[in-house]
Design a protein around this motif. Structure first.
Motif, short mmCIF file in Angstrom:
data_model
loop_
_atom_site.label_atom_id
_atom_site.label_comp_id
_atom_site.label_asym_id
_atom_site.label_seq_id
_atom_site.Cartn_x
_atom_site.Cartn_y
_atom_site.Cartn_z
N LEU B 50 80.03 81.84 40.55
CA LEU B 50 79.60 80.87 39.55
C LEU B 50 80.72 80.54 38.56
O LEU B 50 80.88 79.39 38.17
CB LEU B 50 78.39 81.41 38.79
CG LEU B 50 77.08 81.39 39.55
CD1 LEU B 50 75.94 81.78 38.65
CD2 LEU B 50 76.83 80.02 40.15
N LEU B 288 76.60 68.82 23.50
CA LEU B 288 75.19 68.43 23.52
C LEU B 288 74.79 67.77 22.20
O LEU B 288 74.11 66.73 22.19
CB LEU B 288 74.31 69.66 23.78
CG LEU B 288 72.82 69.41 23.84
CD1 LEU B 288 72.49 68.52 25.00
CD2 LEU B 288 72.06 70.72 23.97
N ALA B 291 76.17 64.35 22.00
CA ALA B 291 75.44 63.45 22.88
C ALA B 291 74.09 63.09 22.28
O ALA B 291 73.66 61.93 22.33
CB ALA B 291 75.24 64.12 24.24
N THR B 292 73.41 64.08 21.68
CA THR B 292 72.12 63.81 21.07
C THR B 292 72.26 62.79 19.94
O THR B 292 71.50 61.84 19.85
CB THR B 292 71.51 65.11 20.50
OG1 THR B 292 71.59 66.11 21.50
CG2 THR B 292 70.09 64.91 20.09
N GLY B 331 75.19 60.69 31.42
CA GLY B 331 74.26 61.83 31.38
C GLY B 331 74.70 62.93 32.33
O GLY B 331 74.69 64.11 31.98
N ILE B 332 75.10 62.52 33.53
CA ILE B 332 75.56 63.52 34.51
C ILE B 332 76.81 64.23 33.99
O ILE B 332 76.94 65.45 34.09
CB ILE B 332 75.81 62.84 35.87
CG1 ILE B 332 74.49 62.37 36.46
CG2 ILE B 332 76.52 63.78 36.83
CD1 ILE B 332 74.62 61.54 37.71
N ILE B 334 77.72 64.73 30.87
CA ILE B 334 77.37 65.65 29.79
C ILE B 334 76.76 66.92 30.37
O ILE B 334 77.15 68.04 30.02
CB ILE B 334 76.36 64.98 28.83
CG1 ILE B 334 76.99 63.80 28.11
CG2 ILE B 334 75.83 65.99 27.81
CD1 ILE B 334 75.99 62.90 27.43
N THR B 335 75.82 66.74 31.31
CA THR B 335 75.17 67.90 31.90
C THR B 335 76.19 68.78 32.62
O THR B 335 76.18 70.01 32.46
CB THR B 335 74.09 67.44 32.90
OG1 THR B 335 73.32 66.42 32.28
CG2 THR B 335 73.19 68.58 33.29
N ILE B 338 78.31 70.75 30.06
CA ILE B 338 77.59 71.87 29.44
C ILE B 338 77.41 72.99 30.47
O ILE B 338 77.62 74.17 30.18
CB ILE B 338 76.23 71.40 28.89
CG1 ILE B 338 76.44 70.30 27.86
CG2 ILE B 338 75.47 72.55 28.28
CD1 ILE B 338 75.17 69.63 27.45
N LEU B 339 77.03 72.59 31.67
CA LEU B 339 76.82 73.57 32.74
C LEU B 339 78.10 74.35 33.01
O LEU B 339 78.09 75.59 33.11
CB LEU B 339 76.37 72.83 34.01
CG LEU B 339 75.81 73.67 35.13
CD1 LEU B 339 74.52 74.33 34.68
CD2 LEU B 339 75.54 72.81 36.35
N ASN B 342 78.81 76.79 30.30
CA ASN B 342 77.90 77.94 30.38
C ASN B 342 78.30 78.89 31.50
O ASN B 342 78.29 80.10 31.32
CB ASN B 342 76.46 77.46 30.62
CG ASN B 342 75.81 77.00 29.34
OD1 ASN B 342 76.30 77.31 28.25
ND2 ASN B 342 74.74 76.26 29.45
N PHE B 343 78.65 78.33 32.67
CA PHE B 343 79.06 79.17 33.80
C PHE B 343 80.30 79.98 33.43
O PHE B 343 80.36 81.19 33.64
CB PHE B 343 79.37 78.30 35.03
CG PHE B 343 78.16 77.92 35.83
CD1 PHE B 343 76.99 78.66 35.75
CD2 PHE B 343 78.19 76.82 36.68
CE1 PHE B 343 75.88 78.31 36.49
CE2 PHE B 343 77.08 76.48 37.43
CZ PHE B 343 75.92 77.21 37.32
N ASP B 346 79.51 82.66 30.83
CA ASP B 346 78.79 83.76 31.46
C ASP B 346 79.74 84.66 32.24
O ASP B 346 79.70 85.88 32.15
CB ASP B 346 77.75 83.18 32.43
CG ASP B 346 76.36 83.65 32.09
OD1 ASP B 346 76.11 83.85 30.88
OD2 ASP B 346 75.56 83.83 33.02
#
Lengths: 327, 358
Positions: B50, B288, B291-292, B331-332, B334-335, B338-339, B342-343, B346
């Motif tokens: 990951l 995020l 973006a918001t 949108g893709i 941004i996602t 963030i993803l 996070n990966f 982690d």
């Protein structure tokens, strides 16, 4: 315990005082365009002095004096339970908040229950098969869920299910029902409108609950009493469902207390995307309009909920787990 | 983790035995492969699939945003270029129903043909991979340029937050007492104030002050930092509270080191692992937030492409239903960003602290 609680409550009051001071100063820095518009529109029909009307309105809302005087007036009123009158809705702020809280609370509560029902068993299952196939799949899926921005998921869901497929309404809470529709029809109609927002809420927050459950279960699985339970010769089922499950719930219950603001305060973005007349949406519109009393009232409401949430989390921790001693 | 210990041992052991056999005049260090802590972290990091996926996604996004526009026809350095060549007529039919004197119902169409000066809302084509926006700018190029701004905002804010958080959290944790009390109460107060209302107030204030250019973004970054450093301060304080009771700090004290040295040479480096993890995750959350705010129409000034500003198209029903090419790609992005953060975060957490359970 009692001494600890009193100390914490006093500290919380201090925090709230600080929050209100910062908020008030920021809000007063904001231009009072809304009042000027209001003065112009109210004078426009009758004819009169706009400037005089503007000053009059400012005095009415307690915005004419200097900041310190204004803050003191606001604080004394706030403490006696008077949140002021909203510019935009022309009604007492506390009434507007409490009237619109119901929808938001309902949505958040149902979403929260759904999240927990799905997330806790999945989390425990993943922890029991750490690094297994299920664990990896669920971890990746929940990570994707966490990373999705609310408005993006909401927009996609609206585009696919409401616009392209036409299964749901684009937004709002009611469709155009015939006049004599029964209460039941109205209720199911409302539920039908709430499917998409609830789906969005659940998908977005299920991941963090699951991860939290998983981490805690892993910790519990390594505890000595679980080894004892296994050594006694208990079946794996009884170890997991009786001994592990209950102890996993301890930290979960404490975190649950921290969800207080999101339960009562409304999901601002979700409500805006789906155009649901909940407290989040109402607050958003009021803030965009520069509605000073409402901004103060709503944000203080959220701050009070947050402070209570933190306090409850700490107290619950000691209540649920007798090993924890508060000092 | 068992597996890993074996790995390290198996790398070192055979060499060690051979080194012991013919060590004549040779330095042991030349024969034994020693893994520095940093290398061990890297090794553990790259073992997780990951984290590699996250890292690859991040590199791809950075190349896309910072190198991509160089190859685009519709970008001039950092500025997008209007497409004024492929102008297409816009036909706006409007239906008029009327009843003639004879009582006959007639449906007429009034057709207006508008020829704009630029390629307005152009379709997806070989020249414009995602079409063009209302002002004739290429959406694909805007996506790349927007990534520059969004990612830069994320990095600037996270670094500023870390600076403030480490300094104040470090002071609070090290000195304790009333200094700690004051700083932590400020942290409590700031973390009770929700971000979006503050940004709404800021946005209204900036608009009324007539600040409509790129400097809006700077104010936004400052405010995000001012209200965002509290998490890092809490983390640093907690770590330092536990670290300062340990033996190596006693040793530092006995050697008569200055306070400055003790904090910045001995305590802060020990906080770094957690700090880096929290900064990585924080990057995702700042992107995020940006973006918001963009979605709510509060972020970047008009005409400046950021991912947040681009996705705000989704808040209008017209674009939401008719022009998914306006809001789905940002949108893709941004996602994915963030993803990826996070990966990687982690993976870093697991790599830094093997004892810590995921």
């Amino acid at each position: 315990m009692l001494k600890y609680c009193i100390k914490r409550i006093l500290l919380s009051l201090l925090i709230l005082l600080g929050v209100s001071l910062i908020l008030y100063v920021l809000v007063r820095l904001m231009p009072a365009d809304y009042l000027l518009d209001k003065a112009i529109s109210s004078v426009g029909s009758t004819g009169g002095d706009v400037q005089a009307r503007y000053e009059e309105l400012k005095a009415y809302y307690g915005l004419d004096g200097n900041i310190i005087q204004g803050y003191w007036d606001w604080l004394t009123k706030f403490l006696s339970g008077d949140f002021g009158t909203s510019f935009k809705y022309n009604r007492p702020v506390e009434d507007v908040i409490f009237e619109n809280m119901g929808v938001s609370f309902g949505i958040s509560l149902v979403a929260l229950v759904l999240e927990l029902i799905i997330a806790i068993p999945l989390g425990i299952k993943c922890a029991c098969n750490q690094y297994g196939k299920l664990d990896y799949t669920v971890t990746v899926i929940t990570m994707i869920g966490i990373s999705f921005p609310t408005f993006f998921l909401g927009s996609i869901v609206i585009k696919i299910f409401a616009i392209d497929l036409g299964w749901f309404e684009v937004g709002g809470l009611q469709s155009n029902l015939p006049v004599g529709a029964s209460d039941w029809t109205q209720f199911t109609d409302m539920l039908w409108h709430l499917v998409l927002p609830m789906f969005t809420l659940v998908v977005l927050s299920i991941g963090s609950w699951m991860r939290y459950t998983r981490t805690n279960t892993l910790e519990v699985l390594n505890a000595d009493y679980i080894r004892t339970a296994r050594a006694k010769g208990l079946s794996e089922n009884s170890v997991v469902y009786k001994h592990v499950f209950r102890n996993t719930l301890i930290p979960l219950v404490t975190v649950l207390a921290g969800t207080l603001p999101s339960l009562f305060g409304g999901a601002m973005i979700t409500e805006t995307v789906f155009d649901i007349p909940g407290i989040g949406n109402i607050a958003y519109n009021a803030m965009r309009a520069g509605d000073i009393p409402f901004i103060m009232g709503y944000n203080m409401f959220i701050a009070v909920l947050t402070v209570i949430g933190i306090l409850l989390t700490d107290i619950m921790y000691a209540v649920v787990d007798p090993r924890v001693k508060l000092a | 983790m068992e597996e890993e210990k074996k790995n390290i041992l198996s790398e070192e052991l055979p060499e060690e035995t051979s080194a012991a056999e013919d060590l004549h005049g040779e330095n042991l260090n030349d024969r034994v492969r020693v893994l520095s802590p940093g290398m061990m972290v890297a090794k553990r990091f790259f073992r997780s699939k990951l984290s590699i996926v996250g890292l690859v996604m991040l590199i791809a996004l950075f190349l896309f945003s910072f190198v991509g526009p160089v190859f685009s026809k519709w970008a001039d350095g950092g500025d997008p270029v209007k497409d004024t060549e492929n102008v297409k007529e816009i036909v706006l039919p409007s239906r008029i129903d009327y009843v003639t004197e004879d009582g006959e119902k007639v449906v007429a169409y009034d057709i207006t043909v508008e020829i704009p000066d630029w390629n307005r809302r152009g379709d997806i084509s070989a020249e414009h991979w995602l079409g063009t926006d209302d002002s004739g700018y290429d959406l694909f190029t805007n996506l790349m340029l927007g990534g520059r701004i969004s990612l830069t905002i994320g990095f600037v804010v996270v670094i500023l937050e870390a600076l403030i958080g480490v300094i104040l959290g470090g002071i609070a944790g090290y000195f304790g007492g009333w200094v700690d009390q004051v700083i932590m109460r400020i942290v409590d107060i700031l973390s009770c104030i929700p971000t979006i209302p503050i940004m709404l107030i800021l946005s209204a204030t900036l608009t009324s002050l007539g600040i409509l250019d790129i400097s809006r973004l700077y104010y936004m970054m400052i405010v995000l930092t001012l209200f965002g450093w509290t998490g890092i301060a809490r983390l640093v304080r907690g770590q330092i509270l536990s670290l300062r009771e340990q033996e190596f700090m006693l040793a530092a004290k006995c050697s008569g080191l200055s306070t400055y040295r003790k904090i910045f040479k001995h305590l802060i480096p020990n906080v770094m692992p957690q700090l880096i993890v929290s900064m990585t995750m924080g990057l995702g959350s700042i992107i995020l937030t940006e973006a918001t705010l963009g979605y709510l129409g509060l972020g970047a000034p008009l005409g400046t492409p950021t991912w947040g500003a681009m996705i705000s198209a989704a808040s209008k029903l017209e674009y939401l239903s008719g022009y998914p090419n306006f809001w789905v790609p940002p949108g893709i992005c941004i996602t994915l960003a963030i993803l990826a953060f996070n990966f990687v975060g982690d993976g870093l957490r697991d790599a830094f602290d093997p004892k810590m359970k995921r």
